[in-house]
Design an enzyme around this catalytic site. Structure first.
Site, mmCIF file in Angstrom:
data_model
loop_
_atom_site.group_PDB
_atom_site.id
_atom_site.type_symbol
_atom_site.label_atom_id
_atom_site.label_comp_id
_atom_site.label_asym_id
_atom_site.label_seq_id
_atom_site.Cartn_x
_atom_site.Cartn_y
_atom_site.Cartn_z
ATOM 1 N N TRP A 155 0.814 -1.216 0.000
ATOM 2 C CA TRP A 155 0.000 0.000 0.000
ATOM 3 C C TRP A 155 0.851 1.271 0.000
ATOM 4 C CZ3 TRP A 155 1.848 2.537 4.094
ATOM 5 C CH2 TRP A 155 2.364 1.776 5.149
ATOM 6 N N ASN A 156 2.144 1.156 0.288
ATOM 7 C CA ASN A 156 2.871 2.419 0.507
ATOM 8 C C ASN A 156 3.243 3.134 -0.783
ATOM 9 O OD1 ASN A 156 4.731 0.423 -0.106
ATOM 10 N ND2 ASN A 156 6.308 1.239 1.247
ATOM 11 N N LYS A 179 -1.910 -8.592 -7.720
ATOM 12 C CA LYS A 179 -2.804 -8.447 -6.572
ATOM 13 C C LYS A 179 -2.327 -7.252 -5.756
ATOM 14 C CE LYS A 179 -2.961 -9.198 -2.417
ATOM 15 N NZ LYS A 179 -3.763 -7.994 -2.011
ATOM 16 N N PRO A 180 -3.019 -6.117 -5.844
ATOM 17 C CA PRO A 180 -2.591 -4.937 -5.098
ATOM 18 C C PRO A 180 -3.013 -5.048 -3.637
ATOM 19 C CG PRO A 180 -4.588 -4.431 -6.300
ATOM 20 C CD PRO A 180 -4.211 -5.841 -6.674
ATOM 21 N N SER A 182 -5.045 -4.370 -0.343
ATOM 22 C CA SER A 182 -6.484 -4.116 -0.180
ATOM 23 C C SER A 182 -6.770 -2.680 0.232
ATOM 24 C CB SER A 182 -7.063 -5.073 0.860
ATOM 25 O OG SER A 182 -6.945 -6.394 0.390
ATOM 26 N N GLY A 232 6.796 -6.103 0.174
ATOM 27 C CA GLY A 232 6.012 -6.017 1.408
ATOM 28 C C GLY A 232 6.833 -6.469 2.585
ATOM 29 N N SER A 233 6.154 -6.970 3.591
ATOM 30 C CA SER A 233 6.855 -7.358 4.819
ATOM 31 C C SER A 233 7.682 -8.613 4.629
ATOM 32 C CB SER A 233 5.817 -7.613 5.924
ATOM 33 O OG SER A 233 4.995 -8.710 5.541
ATOM 34 N N GLU A 254 11.184 -7.829 -2.447
ATOM 35 C CA GLU A 254 11.608 -6.523 -1.916
ATOM 36 C C GLU A 254 10.945 -6.395 -0.552
ATOM 37 O OE1 GLU A 254 13.955 -5.483 -5.183
ATOM 38 O OE2 GLU A 254 13.798 -4.704 -3.134
ATOM 39 N N LEU A 255 11.709 -6.599 0.500
ATOM 40 C CA LEU A 255 11.109 -6.782 1.824
ATOM 41 C C LEU A 255 11.443 -5.608 2.758
ATOM 42 C CD1 LEU A 255 11.878 -10.606 2.001
ATOM 43 C CD2 LEU A 255 9.814 -9.470 1.169
ATOM 44 N N CYS A 288 10.274 1.425 2.658
ATOM 45 C CA CYS A 288 11.212 0.388 3.104
ATOM 46 C C CYS A 288 12.642 0.910 3.107
ATOM 47 C CB CYS A 288 11.112 -0.825 2.213
ATOM 48 S SG CYS A 288 11.513 -0.476 0.505
ATOM 49 N N GLU A 385 11.793 -2.230 12.129
ATOM 50 C CA GLU A 385 11.430 -1.180 11.177
ATOM 51 C C GLU A 385 10.203 -0.440 11.719
ATOM 52 O OE1 GLU A 385 9.988 -2.721 7.413
ATOM 53 O OE2 GLU A 385 11.143 -1.210 6.344
HETATM 54 N N1 LIG Z 1 9.504 -3.448 1.669
HETATM 55 C C1 LIG Z 1 8.517 -2.619 1.492
HETATM 56 O O1 LIG Z 1 8.500 -1.781 0.618
HETATM 57 C C2 LIG Z 1 7.349 -2.704 2.381
HETATM 58 C C3 LIG Z 1 7.495 -3.198 3.645
HETATM 59 N N2 LIG Z 1 6.414 -3.272 4.459
HETATM 60 C C4 LIG Z 1 6.586 -3.756 5.814
HETATM 61 O O2 LIG Z 1 5.499 -4.637 6.114
HETATM 62 C C5 LIG Z 1 4.842 -4.165 7.277
HETATM 63 C C6 LIG Z 1 3.386 -4.471 7.190
HETATM 64 O O3 LIG Z 1 2.838 -3.758 6.083
HETATM 65 P P1 LIG Z 1 1.733 -4.470 5.252
HETATM 66 O O4 LIG Z 1 1.138 -3.618 4.215
HETATM 67 O O5 LIG Z 1 0.797 -5.124 6.219
HETATM 68 O O6 LIG Z 1 2.602 -5.504 4.456
HETATM 69 P P2 LIG Z 1 2.141 -6.934 4.002
HETATM 70 O O7 LIG Z 1 3.376 -7.628 3.664
HETATM 71 O O8 LIG Z 1 1.205 -7.526 4.981
HETATM 72 O O9 LIG Z 1 1.270 -6.646 2.639
HETATM 73 C C7 LIG Z 1 1.911 -6.476 1.426
HETATM 74 C C8 LIG Z 1 1.061 -7.193 0.376
HETATM 75 O O10 LIG Z 1 1.037 -8.581 0.681
HETATM 76 C C9 LIG Z 1 -0.317 -9.032 0.735
HETATM 77 N N3 LIG Z 1 -0.423 -10.135 1.677
HETATM 78 C C10 LIG Z 1 -0.592 -10.082 3.003
HETATM 79 N N4 LIG Z 1 -0.623 -11.336 3.514
HETATM 80 C C11 LIG Z 1 -0.468 -12.185 2.469
HETATM 81 C C12 LIG Z 1 -0.415 -13.598 2.318
HETATM 82 N N5 LIG Z 1 -0.522 -14.413 3.366
HETATM 83 N N6 LIG Z 1 -0.254 -14.131 1.080
HETATM 84 C C13 LIG Z 1 -0.156 -13.319 0.001
HETATM 85 N N7 LIG Z 1 -0.191 -11.967 0.078
HETATM 86 C C14 LIG Z 1 -0.348 -11.421 1.296
HETATM 87 C C15 LIG Z 1 -1.094 -7.812 1.148
HETATM 88 O O11 LIG Z 1 -2.455 -7.982 0.806
HETATM 89 P P3 LIG Z 1 -3.567 -7.229 1.696
HETATM 90 O O12 LIG Z 1 -3.331 -5.784 1.558
HETATM 91 O O13 LIG Z 1 -4.879 -7.669 1.080
HETATM 92 O O14 LIG Z 1 -3.402 -7.719 3.099
HETATM 93 C C16 LIG Z 1 -0.392 -6.747 0.333
HETATM 94 O O15 LIG Z 1 -0.868 -6.772 -0.996
HETATM 95 C C17 LIG Z 1 5.126 -2.673 7.282
HETATM 96 O O16 LIG Z 1 4.988 -2.165 8.588
HETATM 97 C C18 LIG Z 1 6.540 -2.631 6.801
HETATM 98 O O17 LIG Z 1 7.412 -2.932 7.873
HETATM 99 C C19 LIG Z 1 5.153 -2.935 4.038
HETATM 100 C C20 LIG Z 1 4.991 -2.422 2.760
HETATM 101 C C21 LIG Z 1 6.083 -2.224 1.860
HETATM 102 O O1 LIG Z 2 8.671 -0.098 -1.101
HETATM 103 C C1 LIG Z 2 9.130 1.007 -0.919
HETATM 104 O O2 LIG Z 2 9.165 1.570 0.164
HETATM 105 C C2 LIG Z 2 9.652 1.705 -2.136
HETATM 106 O O3 LIG Z 2 10.443 0.798 -2.857
HETATM 107 C C3 LIG Z 2 10.422 2.909 -1.758
HETATM 108 S S1 LIG Z 2 10.959 3.800 -3.119
HETATM 109 O O4 LIG Z 2 11.200 2.883 -4.269
HETATM 110 O O5 LIG Z 2 9.910 4.774 -3.462
HETATM 111 O O6 LIG Z 2 12.184 4.415 -2.644
#
Ligand SMILES: NC(=O)C1=CN([C@@H]2O[C@H](COP(=O)(O)OP(=O)(O)OC[C@H]3O[C@@H](n4cnc5c(N)ncnc54)[C@H](OP(=O)(O)O)[C@@H]3O)[C@@H](O)[C@H]2O)C=CC1
Ligand SMILES: O=C(O)[C@H](O)CS(=O)(=O)O
Length: 482
Positions: A155-156, A179-180, A182, A232-233, A254-255, A288, A385
């Protein structure tokens, strides 16, 4: 509605195999600044994900058969349409994610740049000829599209995290199901509207919204999917890696991060403060690559802290649609709780609040941009984080000490430091265990450089000429009997 020039960009349907479809069950999308309902999108599951995967598989032969130049022309049209609708896309993004409009406009341009960049990179997927060890043989190496790809995005950065994947995938001749998140599906669906208008064929790009676990499991286990890319996470990334193992999919991850931001005694302090503002408070700290730990040399600690506090206090907090706002709301209450938890833990262990430190008077998920002093390595904020507008200041004395502290994490995504001694710049840049190092800058993200991490921050690179490799496979052809 919301002064969109083109209201048709705001879709409450999913895009599968070139068709827009709704569902009885829906997910509400709300504005984090006001709590107001914006729209509802379909709550789809494994069956629709499978439908999108099978459509992508049907579309793949014709898409890969097009020349890279023909795919580039369609991608460039998509790029042009995204930029032509930058204002509307930014408004939709700010409504659903909360970031200030100026940042949202910047993200749309950043997102579009990946489409523009990879439209061209697709034309430069070169192979090799290798001198054969046998006179009657000829050895050729080609690179081919890996096939049906799945993308799960956060979502970010609701636009850039999609185009940073779809750009190279489509340019390479792959097809993709997205899958974006939610919480921010509307930006993804608006990008699909423009992809359709650009003439990208049905099935090449689908967007499925709904139950993360159900859709995610289908994307991660369906044998037709040859590659899964996730931002994501680290926790979810780990789950997805386990799920994709059964069908040996190629993965890009990309975590999470835990970026150190180091200010040496020879730094330009004004530049360091500017860099800290950008690196720490962009997207209200929800990136991130945000500085998560600020290490400041003892000789300049007080001067840097004073300058940073003054700059932070000048930032306006508010609804991202309002002019002049620098800090929007956090994405949700869970995000606010994480920031509060880190502040409470740090202050209980001796840290001092120099500015901010609590929820903003605006309510909802607004939080005061915060600076903490006297932070030490034993506090949660050193290991986890924060993903919020919290700048914890650590003190250090020597180069060896701060490099060891900076590397003391399981993450390895972005890192930053400010120094002007040339020997120090080279030594520290080489010793930091991170995928990316910003020297005298707090902003390192662009389409031309390889974005990615080491250790538990992920696998693979996005952007740059390296980014398309993740969507290709190498084929070796041995022609004998010549
Ligand atoms: N590296 C990065 O750029 C990012 C890191 N983060 C980290 O993750 C933490 C939590 O953020 P959050 O948005 O909850 O990140 P999540 O990892 O929970 O969500 C990222 C994506 O993964 C999906 N997802 C969640 N659970 C599952 C699953 N079991 N199987 C498949 N897809 C899944 C989410 O769907 P849905 O939205 O429907 O739950 C969303 O589309 C943040 O506080 C941050 O620390 C978060 C975002 C970006
Ligand atoms: O997931 C993120 O936080 C992004 O990759 C950050 S950036 O690409 O906009 O720096």
């Amino acid at each position: 509605m919301w002064n969109l020039k083109d209201p048709s960009l705001l879709r409450e349907q999913c895009f599968i195999d070139g068709q827009w479809l709704g569902a009885q069950q829906t997910i509400a999308v709300t504005n984090p600044a006001t709590g107001a309902h914006i729209a509802s999108v379909p709550k789809l599951g494994a069956a629709h994900a499978r439908q999108a995967i099978e459509a992508a598989n049907r579309a793949w032969p014709a898409w890969r058969a097009r020349t890279a130049k023909e795919r580039a022309a369609l991608l460039k049209r998509w790029f042009e349409l995204i930029m032509a609708h930058q204002d509307d896309l930014a408004t939709i993004m700010t409504l659903e994610q909360g970031k200030p409009l100026a940042e949202a406009k910047g993200e749309i341009a950043y997102a579009a740049s990946f489409i523009e960049w990879f439209a061209e990179e697709g034309k430069r997927v070169y192979g090799d000829t290798i001198p054969a060890p046998v006179a009657s043989q000829r050895i050729v190496v080609t690179k081919e599209p890996i096939g049906v790809c799945a993308a799960i995005t956060p979502w970010n950065f609701p636009a850039a995290m999609i185009t940073r994947k779809a750009g190279p995938a489509l340019a390479a001749g792959c097809t993709m199901v997205v899958k974006p998140a939610s919480q921010t599906p509307l930006t993804a669906l608006a990008l699909a509207v423009l992809a359709e208008r650009a003439g990208i064929p049905a099935g090449v790009l689908s967007v499925v919204t709904g139950a993360a676990g159900d859709i995610g499991t289908e994307l991660a286990t369906n044998p037709l999917v040859r590659k899964l890319t996730f931002t994501g996470s680290t926790e979810v990334g780990r789950t997805l890696m386990q799920q994709t193992a059964a069908t040996i999919k190629k993965v890009s991850m990309e975590l999470g991060g835990n970026a150190p931001f180091i200010v040496f005694e020879d730094a330009d302090l004004d530049a360091a403060v500017e860099g800290a503002l950008v690196s720490k408070y962009r997207n209200a700290g929800q990136t991130c690559v945000c500085a998560n730990r600020l290490y400041v040399h003892a000789k300049v600690y007080d001067a840097f802290a004073q300058k940073l506090v003054a700059a932070v206090q000048a930032m306006q907090v508010g609804d991202g649609l309002q002019d002049g706002v620098r800090i929007g709301p956090l994405i949700d209450a869970k995000a606010v709780a994480k920031v509060e938890e880190h502040i409470a833990d740090a202050t209980a262990k001796g840290a001092r609040v120099l500015t901010g430190g609590k929820r903003h008077a605006l309510g909802q998920s607004f939080f005061e941009p915060t600076v903490l002093a006297d932070v030490t390595q034993g506090m949660a904020v050193a290991k986890e984080e924060t993903f919020g507008p919290l700048a914890p200041l650590f003190r250090f004395e020597t180069e060896d000490e701060v490099v060891a502290l900076a590397n003391d994490t399981e993450f390895g995504l972005a890192s930053y430091f400010y120094a002007r001694d040339l020997g120090r710049v080279w030594r520290v840049a080489e010793r930091l265990e991170y995928g990316m190092v910003g020297v005298n800058t707090g902003l390192i993200s662009n389409e031309v450089a390889p974005f990615g991490g080491v250790k538990q921050s992920g696998i693979g690179r996005e952007g740059s000429r390296y980014g398309i490799e993740d969507y290709l496979v190498v084929k070796y052809i041995n022609m004998a009997g010549i």
